[in-house]
Design a protein around this motif. Structure first.
Motif: not given
Length: 221
Positions: A113-122
């Motif tokens: 989860x920490x590795x995902x690009x969280x800037x793309x969360x909507x």
């Protein structure tokens, strides 16, 4: 490059007890304090284990549950409830749209989860977590909690999949009851800045009731 080892929020109080230290999930942790035989007895009467080293991931927002589902993490349907959302990983629903994901000893979900690009969360936002966290076990665990918490925490009042936000020893805490390897235990999370204080209170009462410290190795042997 040398890996940066994080410090447990309770390490200052623990090191005075001369534990055998190790590292789990990048955090220094007390593996053993007084040996397997004594700690097993503590577990049976009233054992306190620091599990602040477990990896965590917080998230909230209108699409938080949907985003977690996209990453393969199941979430509780009910508010103030918890489930095993992936093998070895607890998922707590702390409100309508806020979740705490925590890997247990062998869980691996949080690193992904920490590795995902969280800037793309909507409409979903990462929430940094720096909790102190403890496992309470043994026949006197409920007696300890009755001294520190005003809520009725007997089994009928605290279903096995319920999450309770309460105060323990005067500080805000999250609490649940679970079966761990066939043994009923209680889990406590609090703000890391209060971790040392709460650890000392829990150990003091545990020792009064015939229990005491349990290292990570004995707790999860």
């Amino acid at each position: 490059m040398t890996e940066l080892i994080k410090t447990s929020p309770v390490i200052g109080a623990q090191k005075k007890m001369n534990p055998i230290m190790g590292v789990h999930q990048g955090m220094e942790v007390a593996l053993s304090f007084v040996g397997q035989k004594a700690e097993k007895k503590h577990r049976e009467i009233l054992g306190v284990t620091d599990v602040s080293c477990f990896a965590r991931f917080g998230i909230k927002g209108a699409n938080a549950a949907e985003w977690l589902a996209q990453q393969g993490i199941k979430t509780p349907d009910l508010i103030n409830a918890w489930i095993e959302g992936a093998p070895g990983t607890l998922v707590l629903r702390l409100g309508n749209s806020e979740f705490l994901v925590e890997d247990q000893l062998m869980g691996k979900a949080c690193a992904k989860l920490h590795a995902f690009d969280q800037s793309n969360m909507q409409s979903a936002f990462h929430v940094a977590r720096a909790d102190a966290s403890f496992v309470l076990s043994g026949s006197e665990a409920l007696n300890l909690l009755s001294e520190l918490c005003v809520l009725d925490l007997r089994d009928a009042a605290l279903p096995i999949n319920a999450v309770v936000m309460t105060q323990i020893a005067g500080i805000s805490a999250t609490l649940l009851r679970e079966n761990l390897a066939g043994e009923q235990v209680y889990r406590i999370w609090c703000d890391g800045t209060y971790g040392r204080y709460l650890w000392k209170i829990l150990i003091e009462i545990a020792q009064e009731l015939g229990g005491g410290v349990v290292g990570l190795t004995c707790r999860f042997q």
